[in-house]
Design an enzyme around this catalytic site. Sequence first.
Site, short mmCIF file in Angstrom:
data_model
loop_
_atom_site.label_atom_id
_atom_site.label_comp_id
_atom_site.label_asym_id
_atom_site.label_seq_id
_atom_site.Cartn_x
_atom_site.Cartn_y
_atom_site.Cartn_z
N LYS A 1 -10.82 1.07 -12.85
CA LYS A 1 -10.47 -0.05 -13.57
C LYS A 1 -9.51 0.10 -14.78
O LYS A 1 -8.70 -0.39 -15.02
CB LYS A 1 -11.51 -1.11 -13.56
CG LYS A 1 -11.88 -1.81 -12.41
CD LYS A 1 -12.62 -3.28 -12.75
CE LYS A 1 -12.81 -4.02 -11.58
NZ LYS A 1 -13.55 -5.12 -12.09
N LYS B 1 -10.42 1.14 -0.77
CA LYS B 1 -11.21 0.08 -0.39
C LYS B 1 -10.40 -1.32 -0.48
O LYS B 1 -9.76 -1.19 -1.30
CB LYS B 1 -12.78 0.09 -0.96
CG LYS B 1 -12.48 -0.51 -2.57
CD LYS B 1 -13.88 -0.80 -3.09
CE LYS B 1 -13.74 -1.02 -4.48
NZ LYS B 1 -14.40 -1.68 -5.29
N LYS C 1 -9.90 -6.79 -4.59
CA LYS C 1 -9.13 -7.76 -5.43
C LYS C 1 -8.07 -7.24 -6.21
O LYS C 1 -6.99 -7.78 -6.42
CB LYS C 1 -9.92 -8.70 -6.16
CG LYS C 1 -11.04 -9.46 -5.29
CD LYS C 1 -11.97 -10.16 -6.17
CE LYS C 1 -13.18 -10.62 -5.39
NZ LYS C 1 -14.45 -10.82 -6.28
#
Length: 337
Positions: A122, A203, A206
Amino acid sequence: MEISAVRWRPMTTRVLSGIQPSGDLHLGNYLGAIRNWARIQHTADAFHPVVDLHAVTVPQAPGELGKATLRMSQMLMAGGLDPEVCTIFVQSHVREHTECAWLLECTVSFGELSRMTQFKDKSNQQEFISAGLFTYPALQAADILLYDADEVPVGDDQRQHIELTRDIADRFNSRYGPTFKPPEAVVPAAGARVMDLQHPTHKMSKSLDSPRGTVDLLDDPADIVRKIKAAVTDSESEVRYDIKAKPGVSNLLSILGAATGRTPEEAAEGYSMYGPLKADTADAVVELLRPIQARFAELEADPAETSRLLKIGADKARAIAAVTLERARTNIGLLTP
Ligand code: TYM
């Protein structure tokens, strides 16, 4: 003698698992997590927070998060969570989470947090890396430990956070005496790692920003069929489950298997070409999501009812969280006000 009307349920296990309200639910969330939560609620005492405070670790458009939180709550209910059977609540409505998170931030080390792969992924996507993004796993540990959860049903990507939660609980207990229960991660046999249809080595997520690679639970059937038919495969034509050599085909087989209650290997039987595999996977997903979409439309029409249910959930959650937090405060030896 009058017998009180308490319904007996053989519940010895408590489970807790949360979801962020960023964006809509996608097929990975559903197959990796929500579908199992819907099953488990009937045999365990289940708690499911919509973790809005985790979402603010990255910047949010002002005024939008509340709407997204309500919508995510409705999606959980549409996905099979029954607020009369399990406890659905909003993380920020139970303030004990943030206070407990601070105590746990002081129990986890900088080195441990630095090793979290979700942080590494992230933070690579962010220009501004907040301190909250770094300490995120301590808040997640608080979500779990406040409820003395035995099990945490999650997709494969959350295993590392649950392991860290165990370590945090053990360290706190050895410093201050028995306080928190170390939980176990429970990962489903099928659907634990649904991959992006366009980038099958990543994966489905979002945050990947891959609209053609992500099937949202509320996508209309024509879009679902289009996305699955356009899924990236490979230049061979053999249908075989082999994640390393054939990630795209293996992902389709995992999805088809998870949607039809079979292993990916079983799902592969009878296919010799990619076209029919894609067509059947698309049909299976459309059928799987049809009732969820219908239920969501009903729930969406009555936001006041969802808010009422979330308040009941938060009251139930707070009653438990407050006791655990008090235990932690007492064991540390904080001065009673
Ligand atoms: P989140 O919001 O990213 O995802 C929610 C759940 O969906 C699972 N999942 C997947 N499973 C299979 N394939 C995929 N492609 C896929 N993508 C997501 C996740 O494993 C998760 O179970 N940190 C957590 C939220 C959280 C939490 C908690 C979880 C906060 N507090 C306490 C458990 C317990 C997260 O970001 O999940």
